[in-house]
Scaffold this motif. Structure first.
Motif, PDB file in Angstrom:
ATOM      1  N   SER A 277       0.845  -1.190   0.000  1.00  0.00           N
ATOM      2  CA  SER A 277       0.000   0.000   0.000  1.00  0.00           C
ATOM      3  C   SER A 277       0.881   1.240   0.000  1.00  0.00           C
ATOM      4  O   SER A 277       1.686   1.434   0.925  1.00  0.00           O
ATOM      5  N   ASP A 315      -7.404   1.513   2.532  1.00  0.00           N
ATOM      6  CA  ASP A 315      -6.398   0.488   2.242  1.00  0.00           C
ATOM      7  C   ASP A 315      -6.326  -0.629   3.278  1.00  0.00           C
ATOM      8  O   ASP A 315      -6.043  -1.779   2.915  1.00  0.00           O
ATOM      9  N   GLU A 318      -9.073  -3.022   2.489  1.00  0.00           N
ATOM     10  CA  GLU A 318      -8.791  -3.672   1.204  1.00  0.00           C
ATOM     11  C   GLU A 318      -7.641  -4.667   1.321  1.00  0.00           C
ATOM     12  O   GLU A 318      -7.667  -5.746   0.708  1.00  0.00           O
ATOM     13  N   ARG A 321      -8.916  -7.795   3.019  1.00  0.00           N
ATOM     14  CA  ARG A 321      -9.772  -8.514   2.069  1.00  0.00           C
ATOM     15  C   ARG A 321      -8.947  -9.327   1.088  1.00  0.00           C
ATOM     16  O   ARG A 321      -9.185 -10.519   0.859  1.00  0.00           O
ATOM     17  N   PRO A 331      -4.815  -6.532  -4.170  1.00  0.00           N
ATOM     18  CA  PRO A 331      -5.421  -5.350  -3.562  1.00  0.00           C
ATOM     19  C   PRO A 331      -5.433  -4.164  -4.519  1.00  0.00           C
ATOM     20  O   PRO A 331      -4.504  -3.968  -5.299  1.00  0.00           O
ATOM     21  N   GLN A 332      -6.487  -3.390  -4.448  1.00  0.00           N
ATOM     22  CA  GLN A 332      -6.607  -2.169  -5.250  1.00  0.00           C
ATOM     23  C   GLN A 332      -6.395  -0.975  -4.325  1.00  0.00           C
ATOM     24  O   GLN A 332      -7.312  -0.502  -3.659  1.00  0.00           O
ATOM     25  N   TRP A 333      -5.129  -0.510  -4.270  1.00  0.00           N
ATOM     26  CA  TRP A 333      -4.784   0.555  -3.340  1.00  0.00           C
ATOM     27  C   TRP A 333      -5.283   1.906  -3.826  1.00  0.00           C
ATOM     28  O   TRP A 333      -5.288   2.187  -5.023  1.00  0.00           O
TER      29      TRP A 333
END
Length: 368
Positions: A277, A315, A318, A321, A331-333
């Motif tokens: 992140s 974040d 996420e 997850r 992950p989509q930061w």
């Protein structure tokens, strides 16, 4: 993990089905984290029990020293129960903040425990597991130790006093460990100052028995072996050169352009950091720089402050997850790159809390 043997158990201090077991073996207070399927990950109930019992034993003349170990074969403790944190975030609760208050009070107590506090750091020792071991005064690692603060992987930053510990490691090795979240073997844990003694895992049960009636320094000395060399110590040249900056983007650039010994390792570190992140990386770096001038309690208060800000951002949720809940490892930061994380955004993590700062002064009084 070792399971100490002995002849007395105080049934008022624990039972076989409890998440934490408390035994009295001679003059030894024995703590066994008892969630082996979860690698003994810490729950709110566990840290509350630990704080209460350690407070009681600190004032008990019948207890000369304390030993902390984990049940099962996988590790002392894999950290906090982040699934519980995830659920708390989804429901907008206060459970995580309350958990951290108690956990950080526990970390503070361990750091100044009035009796020898022996931690068997065998197997996985991550995140919260570092907090209940590395602040002790007799810290034992083995050939199976895999230690680390992997918080940037889940959109968080090192806590439980991790920023204090790593900011005081030799050179920039602590910065490298914090930003990459690398797992550390026994030699590296000793080099970083996170542990004191190396004991082969085959000797842990014998050591635990010896501690029942011996001084820890005598017992540990009898079972101490020759530790493996530290890989980080051998890589100080490129680590110190590349991480000696207060700008995460500059650190990554230096890692990518390093051409001396360790070039491949430096490039791999850059790849690792850029997968974390971006917000976590920048806040972690700022936390480390600030923690270098703080006491442990001040660093814990700072970590509590930044932790609550992570709960409010995208974040942390996420990251859990992607790594633990859905396990897609994708992950989509937000923001997605280091360049997009502005200094003002980082500074906000360190602003005073409207609801009050962490109070570490009334800690044991509430748990006596």
């Amino acid at each position: 993990m070792t399971a100490a043997t002995g002849n007395t158990t105080d049934s008022t201090e624990g039972s076989g089905g409890a998440e934490v077991l408390f035994d009295r073996r001679g003059r030894l207070g024995l703590v066994t984290l008892n969630r082996p399927r979860a690698v003994n990950a810490l729950t709110a109930g566990m840290v509350d029990l630990l704080l209460r019992q350690l407070t009681a034993w600190a004032a008990d003349d019948g207890v000369a020293s304390v030993l902390v170990q984990g049940a099962g074969e996988r590790g002392l403790c894999a950290g906090g129960d982040i699934v519980a944190i995830y659920r708390d975030m989804l429901h907008g609760g206060n459970g995580t903040a309350d958990f951290w208050k108690t956990e950080y009070r526990l970390n503070s107590l361990i750091s100044r425990y009035p009796k020898p506090y022996v931690a068997l750091m065998d197997g996985l020792v991550l995140g919260g597991g570092v907090g209940i071991s590395a602040h002790g005064n007799v810290r034992v690692v083995t050939e199976r130790t895999r230690m680390g603060m992997p918080e940037t992987t889940i959109g968080f930053a090192p806590d439980v006093g991790g920023t204090f510990l790593l900011s005081h490691a030799p050179g920039e090795t602590g910065t490298h460990a914090a930003l990459t979240g690398a797992h550390l073997a026994a030699g590296d844990a000793l080099f970083l100052g996170l542990a004191d003694h190396y004991v082969p895992s085959s000797a842990l049960s014998s050591l635990a028995v010896a501690l029942e009636n011996e001084r820890p320094e005598d017992a540990v000395a009898r079972y101490t072996g020759q530790p493996p060399a530290s890989e980080l110590a051998a890589q100080r040249e490129w680590i110190d050169a590349c991480y000696d900056s207060d700008d995460a983007g500059e650190i990554v650039t230096r890692l990518r352009t390093w051409t001396g010994p360790g070039q491949d390792a430096a490039a791999a570190a850059a790849d690792t950091i850029e997968a974390k992140s971006p917000t976590s990386v920048k806040v972690t770096l700022a936390s480390l720089r600030r923690a270098a001038a703080l006491t442990l309690d001040e660093a814990l208060a700072q970590e509590y402050r930044t932790g609550l800000r992570f709960l409010q951002g995208p974040d942390f949720r996420e990251g859990i997850r992607a790594q633990v809940v859905d396990k897609d490892r994708n992950p989509q930061w937000k923001p997605a790159t280091l360049a997009e994380v502005l200094p003002a955004q980082v500074d906000r993590f360190f602003e005073p809390l409207d609801g009050g700062e962490l109070d570490l002064q009334a800690k044991e009084a509430d748990h006596a």
